[in-house]
Design a protein around this motif. Structure first.
Motif, PDB file in Angstrom:
ATOM      1  N   VAL A  22       1.178 -39.610  43.070  1.00  0.00           N
ATOM      2  CA  VAL A  22       1.084 -38.219  42.613  1.00  0.00           C
ATOM      3  C   VAL A  22      -0.348 -37.716  42.697  1.00  0.00           C
ATOM      4  CG1 VAL A  22       1.331 -36.704  40.608  1.00  0.00           C
ATOM      5  CG2 VAL A  22       3.129 -38.351  41.156  1.00  0.00           C
ATOM      6  N   SER A  23      -1.294 -38.568  42.310  1.00  0.00           N
ATOM      7  CA  SER A  23      -2.703 -38.181  42.371  1.00  0.00           C
ATOM      8  C   SER A  23      -3.120 -37.895  43.804  1.00  0.00           C
ATOM      9  CB  SER A  23      -3.589 -39.282  41.788  1.00  0.00           C
ATOM     10  OG  SER A  23      -3.275 -39.498  40.435  1.00  0.00           O
ATOM     11  N   TYR A  24      -2.622 -38.718  44.713  1.00  0.00           N
ATOM     12  CA  TYR A  24      -2.978 -38.532  46.128  1.00  0.00           C
ATOM     13  C   TYR A  24      -2.442 -37.209  46.661  1.00  0.00           C
ATOM     14  CZ  TYR A  24      -3.019 -39.220  51.161  1.00  0.00           C
ATOM     15  OH  TYR A  24      -3.226 -39.065  52.504  1.00  0.00           O
ATOM     16  N   LEU A  25      -1.198 -36.873  46.239  1.00  0.00           N
ATOM     17  CA  LEU A  25      -0.575 -35.647  46.749  1.00  0.00           C
ATOM     18  C   LEU A  25      -1.244 -34.389  46.222  1.00  0.00           C
ATOM     19  CD1 LEU A  25       3.216 -36.631  46.539  1.00  0.00           C
ATOM     20  CD2 LEU A  25       1.819 -36.377  48.608  1.00  0.00           C
ATOM     21  N   PHE A  26      -1.695 -34.413  44.999  1.00  0.00           N
ATOM     22  CA  PHE A  26      -2.179 -33.183  44.363  1.00  0.00           C
ATOM     23  C   PHE A  26      -3.683 -33.147  44.165  1.00  0.00           C
ATOM     24  CE2 PHE A  26       2.260 -33.352  43.181  1.00  0.00           C
ATOM     25  CZ  PHE A  26       2.674 -32.058  43.456  1.00  0.00           C
ATOM     26  N   TYR A  27      -4.359 -34.244  44.410  1.00  0.00           N
ATOM     27  CA  TYR A  27      -5.807 -34.248  44.212  1.00  0.00           C
ATOM     28  C   TYR A  27      -6.502 -33.887  45.515  1.00  0.00           C
ATOM     29  CZ  TYR A  27     -10.555 -36.004  43.667  1.00  0.00           C
ATOM     30  OH  TYR A  27     -11.909 -36.124  43.635  1.00  0.00           O
ATOM     31  N   ASN A  28      -7.433 -32.933  45.428  1.00  0.00           N
ATOM     32  CA  ASN A  28      -8.220 -32.531  46.591  1.00  0.00           C
ATOM     33  C   ASN A  28      -9.682 -32.781  46.253  1.00  0.00           C
ATOM     34  OD1 ASN A  28      -9.355 -31.432  48.818  1.00  0.00           O
ATOM     35  ND2 ASN A  28      -8.514 -29.371  48.549  1.00  0.00           N
ATOM     36  N   PRO A  29     -10.325 -33.755  46.898  1.00  0.00           N
ATOM     37  CA  PRO A  29     -11.688 -34.115  46.522  1.00  0.00           C
ATOM     38  C   PRO A  29     -12.687 -33.001  46.773  1.00  0.00           C
ATOM     39  CG  PRO A  29     -11.044 -35.189  48.579  1.00  0.00           C
ATOM     40  CD  PRO A  29      -9.824 -34.540  48.031  1.00  0.00           C
ATOM     41  N   THR A  30     -12.360 -32.049  47.629  1.00  0.00           N
ATOM     42  CA  THR A  30     -13.261 -30.911  47.864  1.00  0.00           C
ATOM     43  C   THR A  30     -12.456 -29.629  47.784  1.00  0.00           C
ATOM     44  OG1 THR A  30     -12.890 -31.023  50.253  1.00  0.00           O
ATOM     45  CG2 THR A  30     -14.762 -32.248  49.377  1.00  0.00           C
ATOM     46  N   ASP A  31     -13.058 -28.589  47.273  1.00  0.00           N
ATOM     47  CA  ASP A  31     -12.411 -27.280  47.225  1.00  0.00           C
ATOM     48  C   ASP A  31     -12.469 -26.672  48.616  1.00  0.00           C
ATOM     49  OD1 ASP A  31     -11.889 -27.436  44.539  1.00  0.00           O
ATOM     50  OD2 ASP A  31     -13.855 -26.646  43.984  1.00  0.00           O
ATOM     51  N   SER A  32     -11.328 -26.509  49.251  1.00  0.00           N
ATOM     52  CA  SER A  32     -11.307 -25.955  50.600  1.00  0.00           C
ATOM     53  C   SER A  32     -10.937 -24.488  50.550  1.00  0.00           C
ATOM     54  CB  SER A  32     -10.308 -26.731  51.471  1.00  0.00           C
ATOM     55  OG  SER A  32      -8.999 -26.602  50.941  1.00  0.00           O
ATOM     56  N   GLY A  33     -11.302 -23.792  51.623  1.00  0.00           N
ATOM     57  CA  GLY A  33     -10.999 -22.370  51.684  1.00  0.00           C
ATOM     58  C   GLY A  33     -11.944 -21.544  50.841  1.00  0.00           C
ATOM     59  N   ALA A  34     -11.704 -20.235  50.849  1.00  0.00           N
ATOM     60  CA  ALA A  34     -12.538 -19.316  50.078  1.00  0.00           C
ATOM     61  C   ALA A  34     -12.302 -19.500  48.584  1.00  0.00           C
ATOM     62  CB  ALA A  34     -12.232 -17.884  50.489  1.00  0.00           C
ATOM     63  N   VAL A  35     -13.328 -19.263  47.800  1.00  0.00           N
ATOM     64  CA  VAL A  35     -13.242 -19.396  46.343  1.00  0.00           C
ATOM     65  C   VAL A  35     -12.491 -18.202  45.766  1.00  0.00           C
ATOM     66  CG1 VAL A  35     -14.570 -19.536  44.212  1.00  0.00           C
ATOM     67  CG2 VAL A  35     -15.416 -20.652  46.285  1.00  0.00           C
ATOM     68  N   GLN A  36     -11.493 -18.464  44.933  1.00  0.00           N
ATOM     69  CA  GLN A  36     -10.759 -17.380  44.292  1.00  0.00           C
ATOM     70  C   GLN A  36     -11.623 -16.753  43.206  1.00  0.00           C
ATOM     71  OE1 GLN A  36      -7.381 -16.832  45.445  1.00  0.00           O
ATOM     72  NE2 GLN A  36      -7.829 -14.817  44.570  1.00  0.00           N
ATOM     73  N   LEU A  37     -11.906 -15.485  43.328  1.00  0.00           N
ATOM     74  CA  LEU A  37     -12.779 -14.793  42.376  1.00  0.00           C
ATOM     75  C   LEU A  37     -11.952 -13.925  41.441  1.00  0.00           C
ATOM     76  CD1 LEU A  37     -15.664 -13.702  44.799  1.00  0.00           C
ATOM     77  CD2 LEU A  37     -15.593 -15.678  43.270  1.00  0.00           C
ATOM     78  N   THR A  38     -12.343 -13.949  40.159  1.00  0.00           N
ATOM     79  CA  THR A  38     -11.674 -13.161  39.121  1.00  0.00           C
ATOM     80  C   THR A  38     -12.741 -12.494  38.267  1.00  0.00           C
ATOM     81  OG1 THR A  38     -11.645 -14.985  37.528  1.00  0.00           O
ATOM     82  CG2 THR A  38      -9.807 -14.868  39.099  1.00  0.00           C
ATOM     83  N   THR A  39     -12.288 -11.714  37.303  1.00  0.00           N
ATOM     84  CA  THR A  39     -13.250 -11.068  36.406  1.00  0.00           C
ATOM     85  C   THR A  39     -14.043 -12.094  35.612  1.00  0.00           C
ATOM     86  OG1 THR A  39     -11.457 -10.855  34.786  1.00  0.00           O
ATOM     87  CG2 THR A  39     -11.920  -8.929  36.149  1.00  0.00           C
ATOM     88  N   SER A  40     -13.482 -13.288  35.416  1.00  0.00           N
ATOM     89  CA  SER A  40     -14.158 -14.295  34.590  1.00  0.00           C
ATOM     90  C   SER A  40     -15.263 -15.040  35.342  1.00  0.00           C
ATOM     91  CB  SER A  40     -13.139 -15.301  34.047  1.00  0.00           C
ATOM     92  OG  SER A  40     -12.512 -15.992  35.115  1.00  0.00           O
ATOM     93  N   ASN A  41     -15.184 -15.111  36.674  1.00  0.00           N
ATOM     94  CA  ASN A  41     -16.210 -15.876  37.397  1.00  0.00           C
ATOM     95  C   ASN A  41     -16.998 -15.055  38.415  1.00  0.00           C
ATOM     96  OD1 ASN A  41     -14.404 -15.537  39.495  1.00  0.00           O
ATOM     97  ND2 ASN A  41     -14.109 -17.712  39.914  1.00  0.00           N
ATOM     98  N   MET A  42     -16.652 -13.790  38.596  1.00  0.00           N
ATOM     99  CA  MET A  42     -17.320 -12.973  39.617  1.00  0.00           C
ATOM    100  C   MET A  42     -18.821 -12.852  39.375  1.00  0.00           C
ATOM    101  SD  MET A  42     -17.326 -11.040  42.339  1.00  0.00           S
ATOM    102  CE  MET A  42     -15.711 -10.389  42.767  1.00  0.00           C
TER     103      MET A  42
END
Length: 418
Positions: A22-42
């Protein structure tokens, strides 16, 4: 070799294997793609990175769906190219979920790609090729140091750019918060000013030891005076505000490179068309605009145009390069010619009256129905009868600069843009 097995140890081993799977399937050692931006982190993202490129999208938009995976691929390429923290990030905003961010950044079409440098939005949106390679190339170009180093005060960088607006910084070295603020300011304004630096003993006579000096050198054609920065030299905000006021003057030169940006501002153009070597009329136009028309800067863009490069608008006005200099208005609907020789533009009130006739609709009315009998500020150009065939009526030349505006074929427009 004997192997011993118990039910209890078997269950433990099975659970462990399942956990690893399960860890292998759902764990991603690096954040890939564009960063999702919201009002909390913009705000944190903008404050902690030198350059942020943002894809404002909507899930229901076909063009957004086409761009999404391309933008994510570009984000991975950019991360690999610039792995250092705090340099550049590609982010994305779901405008349906983050309506306040869409409003904050004035998003009116999907997808919109905006660039934020040192917390300040760039004036132009990205409208280049929409491929991962093109986006990476764009970011690479943005991250090139825009400051050019002088060899001496006789450097060709100065003599060959006499017509440009120049910011010159004199520093002991590039190591320090003062130069870093200068460089970051240059990245914000590199499209408007040429940034040069003089370093070391060769330039020690231009600044006290251990004290940086930053100066502004105006174009030779405008008659403006130079200036020196007197604020906190380590403050990007203070330095950018000072340099921005000097690098983006009230009278700007329109080129094919910045025409799209200027048309997007949505203001009519008051344009001086001049010969390439005519500095006298450019200086006179600058002087009268700064003297009489500063109050109109919210209503109109004041521009100068090289009549050789922009021969097409002249042709629409029934003029040629032999008629330069001349003044005209482009309202993005029609073009109107100043009814006097350009040599008279310095006469008090004439240019202001010309603008007032645009605002009141008089220029448009006179083109269609002939000149008013009481006043004669605008002389109609006889280029054919209007469709109503009223005696003396004319059809005004169509705007040519609106054709330089960005294409809408790659966007989903919001209702207020239709």
């Amino acid at each position: 070799m004997k192997m011993y097995y118990s039910r209890e140890s078997g269950d433990l081993r099975l659970n462990y294997v399942l956990f690893i799977l399960v860890s292998y399937l759902f764990y991603n050692p690096t954040d890939s793609g564009a960063v999702q931006l919201t009002t909390s982190n913009m705000d944190t993202m903008l404050a902690s990175n030198e350059l942020v490129m943002i894809n404002f999208y909507a899930d229901w938009c076909r063009f957004s769906n086409l761009l999404g995976p391309i933008f994510d691929e570009a984000a991975d390429k950019v991360s690999a190219e610039f792995p250092e923290p705090g340099r550049v990030v590609l982010g994305k905003v779901d405008c349906d979920k983050e309506g306040s961010l869409a409003s904050r950044f004035h998003i009116s079409k999907y997808p919109t790609l905006k660039v934020i440098r040192n917390g300040l939005p760039a004036k132009k949106e990205y409208r280049g090729q929409r491929s991962a390679e093109a986006l990476l190339a764009f970011i690479q170009k943005q991250m090139v140091d825009p400051v050019k180093e002088l060899a001496s005060m006789e450097d060709p960088l100065l003599t060959e750019n006499a017509k440009k607006r120049i910011i010159i910084g004199y520093f002991d070295t590039k190591d320090g918060k003062d130069y870093d603020a200068f460089r970051r300011t240059a990245t914000n304004l590199k499209d408007d000013c040429l940034f040069l630096v003089g370093l070391g003993e060769s330039f020690s006579r231009y600044h006290p030891r251990d004290t940086a000096i930053i100066t502004f050198r105006p174009p030779s054609s405008t008659g403006e005076e130079g200036d020196s920065f007197k604020g906190d030299i380590t403050s990007v905000d203070a330095l950018s505000a000072w340099a921005g006021a000097l690098c983006v003057p009230i009278v700007r030169e329109i080129t094919f490179e910045n025409a799209e940006e200027l048309t997007e501002e949505g203001l009519p153009f008051l344009i001086l068309f001049h010969s390439p070597d005519d500095t006298k009329s450019v200086a006179a136009f600058n002087q009268i605009v700064n003297k009489e028309l500063l109050g109109e800067k919210q209503n109109v863009n004041f521009l100068t145009a090289d009549g050789a490069r922009f021969a097409h608008p002249l042709h629409h006005l029934g003029k040629s390069q032999s008629d330069l200099p001349l003044v005209a208005i482009d309202s993005f609907r029609h073009m109107y010619l100043f009814p006097h020789p350009a040599s008279r533009m310095e006469e008090p009130g004439l240019l202001k009256s010309f603008l007032q006739d645009l605002y009141s609709g008089k220029l448009h009315r006179e083109f269609h129905y002939g000149p008013d009998t009481t006043h004669h500020h605008a002389a109609p150009i006889q280029i054919g009868m209007a469709d109503n065939q009223v005696k003396g009526a004319t059809s005004p030349p169509e705007s040519t600069f609106k054709k330089l505006a960005p294409s809408k074929n790659r966007y989903t427009l919001l209702r207020d843009e239709l």
